[in-house]
Design an enzyme around this catalytic site. Structure first.
Site, short mmCIF file in Angstrom:
data_model
loop_
_atom_site.label_atom_id
_atom_site.label_comp_id
_atom_site.label_asym_id
_atom_site.label_seq_id
_atom_site.Cartn_x
_atom_site.Cartn_y
_atom_site.Cartn_z
N HIS A 115 0.80 -1.22 0.00
CA HIS A 115 0.00 0.00 0.00
C HIS A 115 0.84 1.28 0.00
CE1 HIS A 115 0.78 -0.36 4.37
NE2 HIS A 115 0.58 0.95 4.42
N HIS A 179 4.16 9.61 12.47
CA HIS A 179 3.40 8.47 12.99
C HIS A 179 4.39 7.43 13.49
CE1 HIS A 179 4.14 7.29 8.81
NE2 HIS A 179 3.61 6.09 8.98
#
Length: 289
Positions: A115, A179
């Site tokens: 992804h 993140h």
């Protein structure tokens, strides 16, 4: 037709793909619609995609940088499947020219990309084979990691090479911003999918608090200058406060340097449910408003 370019940098997140009811990330979603329209108006004839991997596609062999000659979508975490349309002659030319510029570049003859590539292609362009794409993998997940300045140098070299092509080139950098995904922060190697899900679930709540909006906003602001001198001085210690996932901004640095243009801030918001600071920056974006 003569060479012309556009640059797009944006975050990706599995949480975005799973948010079927569109409960979160309104600001990011609105920006994504705008840049999708801008890309459609630009009508690229070639996409050079600087992307990362999440220890799925590149495992036993882990190059720092690799130009991909043939690819398909892995289909992980709702990312698309099917073939990419990779113009292999362009890819081979890039490899030859990069080697001539002292890049010890790796070649990947075929790979199923996760992804880190597929989600953004689907969100911005559509089907994986709807436009010719040269995927360029940059290792952003597993140490040792190349210095951020190396991504800048790579991007500059790619941009210089492609100025001799009669193409409308869209440079994309996908990843980041801040993140700290548990499967990268807590584990040094790749995992089976069931183990990924278990670790993610156990540490999900803590990861929500790892977004650093101030860091993200400062980074996006730095892209507003076409001069990449500031990026050439970045060290790993400058990235570390924003979590292991922020290492993916190497893809942004490469795309920014390849296009050689200032990037406009399109959107930014910290989306806790997606565990990620979600940002978008694009060249010449103000012209599309």
């Amino acid at each position: 037709m003569v060479y012309v370019s556009q640059t797009l940098c944006l975050s990706h997140s599995p949480g975005f793909a799973r948010d079927d009811e569109e409960q979160f990330g309104d600001n990011f979603r609105a920006g994504l619609v705008q840049v999708r329209d801008a890309v459609r108006a630009f009508k690229p004839t070639l996409v050079v995609f600087f992307g990362s991997d999440h220890r799925r596609s590149f495992t036993d062999n882990l190059p720092a940088i690799s130009v991909v000659y043939s690819a398909e979508g892995l289909g992980d975490l709702r990312s698309p499947t099917g073939p990419y349309d990779v113009p292999v002659d362009v890819a081979k030319t890039l490899v030859a020219e990069l080697i001539a510029r002292d890049f010890d570049i790796a070649v990947t003859r075929h790979v199923a990309l996760d992804h880190g590539f597929g989600q953004t292609v689907a969100d911005v362009i559509g089907a994986l084979n709807s436009v010719p794409i040269v995927p360029i993998f940059i290792n952003c997940a597993t140490p040792p990691l190349a210095r951020p300045a190396r991504a800048v140098a790579l991007g500059k070299a790619v941009g210089e090479i492609l100025t001799d092509f009669d193409e409308r080139v869209l440079y994309i950098g996908s990843g980041g911003l801040s993140h700290n995904p548990p499967t990268l922060a807590l584990v040094a190697e790749g995992l089976p999918e069931h183990e990924r899900k278990r670790i993610s679930a156990e540490h999900r709540e803590a990861a929500k608090d790892m977004i650093r909006p101030d860091w993200d906003e400062a980074f996006i602001s730095s892209l507003a200058d076409a001069d990449t001198a500031w990026a050439e001085h970045l060290e790993q210690a400058d990235l570390d406060p924003a979590g292991v996932g922020v290492n993916e901004v190497r893809t942004w640095l490469a795309a920014h340097a390849a296009g050689g243009k200032a990037l406009d801030r399109v959107a930014y918001e910290p989306v806790r449910e997606w565990l990620t600071g979600m940002g978008i920056a694009m060249s010449d974006f103000s012209a599309h408003r």
